[in-house]
Design an enzyme around this catalytic site. Sequence first.
Site, PDB file in Angstrom:
ATOM      1  N   GLU A 441      73.667  86.834 -44.518  1.00  0.00           N
ATOM      2  CA  GLU A 441      74.700  85.816 -44.747  1.00  0.00           C
ATOM      3  C   GLU A 441      74.817  84.746 -43.639  1.00  0.00           C
ATOM      4  O   GLU A 441      75.617  84.503 -43.405  1.00  0.00           O
ATOM      5  CB  GLU A 441      75.917  86.454 -45.058  1.00  0.00           C
ATOM      6  CG  GLU A 441      76.184  87.548 -46.169  1.00  0.00           C
ATOM      7  CD  GLU A 441      75.631  86.885 -47.654  1.00  0.00           C
ATOM      8  OE1 GLU A 441      75.509  85.488 -47.657  1.00  0.00           O
ATOM      9  OE2 GLU A 441      75.296  87.695 -48.311  1.00  0.00           O
TER      10      GLU A 441
HETATM   11  C1  FAD Z   1      69.055  94.252 -45.188  1.00  0.00           C
HETATM   12  C2  FAD Z   1      68.945  92.932 -45.425  1.00  0.00           C
HETATM   13  C3  FAD Z   1      69.700  92.709 -46.714  1.00  0.00           C
HETATM   14  C4  FAD Z   1      69.855  91.119 -47.201  1.00  0.00           C
HETATM   15  N1  FAD Z   1      70.409  91.037 -48.431  1.00  0.00           N
HETATM   16  C5  FAD Z   1      70.208  89.874 -48.934  1.00  0.00           C
HETATM   17  C6  FAD Z   1      70.688  89.391 -50.161  1.00  0.00           C
HETATM   18  O1  FAD Z   1      71.303  90.342 -50.730  1.00  0.00           O
HETATM   19  N2  FAD Z   1      70.153  88.293 -50.641  1.00  0.00           N
HETATM   20  C7  FAD Z   1      69.659  87.214 -50.064  1.00  0.00           C
HETATM   21  O2  FAD Z   1      69.388  86.381 -50.922  1.00  0.00           O
HETATM   22  N3  FAD Z   1      69.207  87.633 -48.852  1.00  0.00           N
HETATM   23  C8  FAD Z   1      69.322  88.889 -48.280  1.00  0.00           C
HETATM   24  N4  FAD Z   1      68.906  88.995 -47.094  1.00  0.00           N
HETATM   25  C9  FAD Z   1      68.021  87.999 -46.483  1.00  0.00           C
HETATM   26  C10 FAD Z   1      69.043  87.417 -45.143  1.00  0.00           C
HETATM   27  O3  FAD Z   1      70.081  86.671 -45.648  1.00  0.00           O
HETATM   28  C11 FAD Z   1      67.885  86.685 -44.208  1.00  0.00           C
HETATM   29  O4  FAD Z   1      67.149  87.570 -43.453  1.00  0.00           O
HETATM   30  C12 FAD Z   1      68.688  85.894 -43.285  1.00  0.00           C
HETATM   31  O5  FAD Z   1      69.322  84.701 -43.870  1.00  0.00           O
HETATM   32  C13 FAD Z   1      67.972  85.240 -42.113  1.00  0.00           C
HETATM   33  O6  FAD Z   1      66.649  84.691 -42.595  1.00  0.00           O
HETATM   34  P1  FAD Z   1      65.301  85.074 -42.124  1.00  0.00           P
HETATM   35  O7  FAD Z   1      64.983  86.818 -42.122  1.00  0.00           O
HETATM   36  O8  FAD Z   1      64.113  84.306 -43.081  1.00  0.00           O
HETATM   37  O9  FAD Z   1      65.040  84.706 -40.700  1.00  0.00           O
HETATM   38  P2  FAD Z   1      64.754  83.124 -40.140  1.00  0.00           P
HETATM   39  O10 FAD Z   1      65.281  82.127 -41.132  1.00  0.00           O
HETATM   40  O11 FAD Z   1      63.196  83.273 -40.104  1.00  0.00           O
HETATM   41  O12 FAD Z   1      65.413  83.110 -38.866  1.00  0.00           O
HETATM   42  C14 FAD Z   1      64.839  83.810 -37.565  1.00  0.00           C
HETATM   43  C15 FAD Z   1      65.495  83.425 -36.466  1.00  0.00           C
HETATM   44  O13 FAD Z   1      65.730  81.796 -36.274  1.00  0.00           O
HETATM   45  C16 FAD Z   1      66.805  81.504 -36.191  1.00  0.00           C
HETATM   46  N5  FAD Z   1      66.893  79.913 -36.900  1.00  0.00           N
HETATM   47  C17 FAD Z   1      66.384  79.888 -38.208  1.00  0.00           C
HETATM   48  N6  FAD Z   1      66.775  78.615 -38.671  1.00  0.00           N
HETATM   49  C18 FAD Z   1      67.618  78.104 -37.566  1.00  0.00           C
HETATM   50  C19 FAD Z   1      68.033  76.856 -37.281  1.00  0.00           C
HETATM   51  N7  FAD Z   1      68.008  76.039 -38.397  1.00  0.00           N
HETATM   52  N8  FAD Z   1      68.807  76.722 -36.323  1.00  0.00           N
HETATM   53  C20 FAD Z   1      69.149  77.689 -35.422  1.00  0.00           C
HETATM   54  N9  FAD Z   1      68.480  78.743 -35.629  1.00  0.00           N
HETATM   55  C21 FAD Z   1      67.807  78.954 -36.476  1.00  0.00           C
HETATM   56  C22 FAD Z   1      67.825  82.538 -36.832  1.00  0.00           C
HETATM   57  O14 FAD Z   1      69.109  82.468 -36.392  1.00  0.00           O
HETATM   58  C23 FAD Z   1      67.184  83.914 -36.605  1.00  0.00           C
HETATM   59  O15 FAD Z   1      67.360  84.178 -35.128  1.00  0.00           O
HETATM   60  C24 FAD Z   1      69.065  90.348 -46.658  1.00  0.00           C
HETATM   61  C25 FAD Z   1      68.299  90.620 -45.450  1.00  0.00           C
HETATM   62  C26 FAD Z   1      68.367  91.986 -44.774  1.00  0.00           C
HETATM   63  C27 FAD Z   1      67.291  92.422 -43.706  1.00  0.00           C
END
Ligand code: FAD
Length: 598
Positions: A441
């Site tokens: 989220e």
């Molecule tokens: C167990 C689990 C359940 C989930 N459930 C759902 C669900 O039901 N529906 C759904 O749609 N998604 C779901 N997710 C996905 C989750 O919302 C994302 O993993 C999360 O939003 C982060 O995206 P990412 O993993 O691609 O990380 P990335 O976007 O690659 O981020 C990696 C790091 O970079 C930082 N970062 C990235 N962009 C920026 C920026 N612009 N400014 C500053 N820092 C930044 C982040 O803070 C983080 O520390 C789930 C994930 C998990 C692991």
Amino acid sequence: MSVYVSPVKDMQFVMENVAGLSRVQQLPGFSDAGNDIVEAVLDEAGKFAAQLIAPLNAGADKQGARLVDGQVEASPGFSEAYKAFVEAGWASLSYDPQYGGQGLPHVLGTAVAEMWQSASLAFALCPMLTASAVSAVHRHGSDELKQIFLEKLISGEWTGTMQLTEPQAGTDLAAIKTRAVPTTDAAGKPAYRLSGQKIFITWGDHQMTDNVLHLILARVEGAPEGIRGLSLFLAPKYLLDENGKPGDRNDIYALSLEHKLGIHGSPTCVMGMGDKGGALAYLVGEENQGINCMFTMMNNARLEVGVQGLAISERAFQQARAYAGERVQGTAKDGTKQRIIDFPDVRRMLMLMKSQTEAMRALALMTAAQIDLADHADDAAQRKAAQARVDLLIPVVKGWCTETAQEITGLNVQVHGGMGFIEETGAAQHYRDARILTIYEGTSGIQANDFAGRKTLRDGGAAAKALIKDIRETVSTMLSAGGITGTLASQLAAACDGYEHSVNTLLARAGEDAGHAGAAAFNLLMQAGVVIGGWLMGQAALAAEAKLAAGDGEADFLNAKLASCRFYFAHVLPRATAYAAVVQAGSACLMEPDESLI
Ligand SMILES: Cc1cc2nc3c(=O)[nH]c(=O)nc-3n(C[C@H](O)[C@H](O)[C@H](O)COP(=O)(O)OP(=O)(O)OC[C@H]3O[C@@H](n4cnc5c(N)ncnc54)[C@H](O)[C@@H]3O)c2cc1C
């Protein structure tokens, strides 16, 4: 395995004395939600959470959800517990009566949600995601869509999912590729065919209900690139037949489940659409307005994830407190055996857990009460002010409560010593389960950017300054009250000045240092969390001391509350000064060094 006892007394105390329950009870539509009803609901929910859900939590960690022959099997006992949950009416507590909801205030629904989450994060994620789907369809769906789907979602008879993430699109939703092609359904109504892949979808599939409604962000063919080309769709797992019952299987499937660090009982699915012509879906809201609709869902979910942080902290505290009262280690000078709770450092850990958990509860319930005001107040100005407060606080609830939950679940392991590291006690499960909360989220970094950028800079600091004004009013009341509370007032005044200075610095440097807000954001968010926690604990101290003086209420509980407030001011509030110093640091030390130096 840890036992869970719902903290009903603290919830009632906070609702009545800090969150503003009495104001909520006067709002149109809430006249039935008197104190007796609130108490009865909390008592019954507490029993349900402690007796039916909490005992399943450790088992679900060992035997998580599984994908068997293309079907997701829930952890042992989850299906039966979910059925009982729906039959008892817990799913529909604070929803619109027009669609079968019970119409109780959000502040009460939030307290009850804390209990489900304390009992089992993995289980409670299912109704939590359904709640987000309800909010999106209720706010943005057409009347027809609401008539068909909303009652089933609100009752919990069908559950909802939220599908944003794709392999290349995590934080950056602009990169979403899932495609939507206009078509018509079997009855000739406008619909779309969706194809693409979503990852990490919580409770993306299961057999606990006879249908699942997927809320999916996708891009209509020909729509603009980026965030402005996204639309929100509703795709049922089973298409409805002419009688509105689940019929043919829709082309959306769980392809695999992720193996993860925690919340094993919650199936995290890779979802595929389009192998059989595309998933039939209906538009929610208007084309290319998907991101607005998704924000409705996300705001709801962000508050609830913050509540998850609070809830797992409460569970961890209860476990640590019980262990510290039993574990004997050492002998005092007089020869008596000492339990670890006799040692100052163990008390420090327990009180850090207890006082911050109470501050988080006050923040979450106060925010939920503001949502009630924003939705129901007669007066437009009051609704607007409440909404501004909610918008400001949502990232703080999400960011601060989930970051603090990392500390608190870690302290639970520490209080257990070596036994905390051994899976048998269950302390490790809470620690592992809590780890996702700062990630999904929207990560803490994203909450911080939202708080500093959209919620502070965009309105020139207006919402932050309205909050600062309210904190100062509490400082005055504390000073006039005297007693223990009066001695705490000057600290809150200084912490509030520090927060104001940070807000002013953010505003002043926005023009001259483009990187400042991003560099300062996380520490600003944490500073705000700690200061707002102090403000609310100050209000709690005021009420506890006044009640003690009047002989009104249980003295043990009130003395414990006062002790918690004093500790918060002595050990937690001083952290605000360190966060404030980092806000002043600027972006140079982060952005000037070449990447090769990191
Ligand atoms: C167990 C689990 C359940 C989930 N459930 C759902 C669900 O039901 N529906 C759904 O749609 N998604 C779901 N997710 C996905 C989750 O919302 C994302 O993993 C999360 O939003 C982060 O995206 P990412 O993993 O691609 O990380 P990335 O976007 O690659 O981020 C990696 C790091 O970079 C930082 N970062 C990235 N962009 C920026 C920026 N612009 N400014 C500053 N820092 C930044 C982040 O803070 C983080 O520390 C789930 C994930 C998990 C692991």
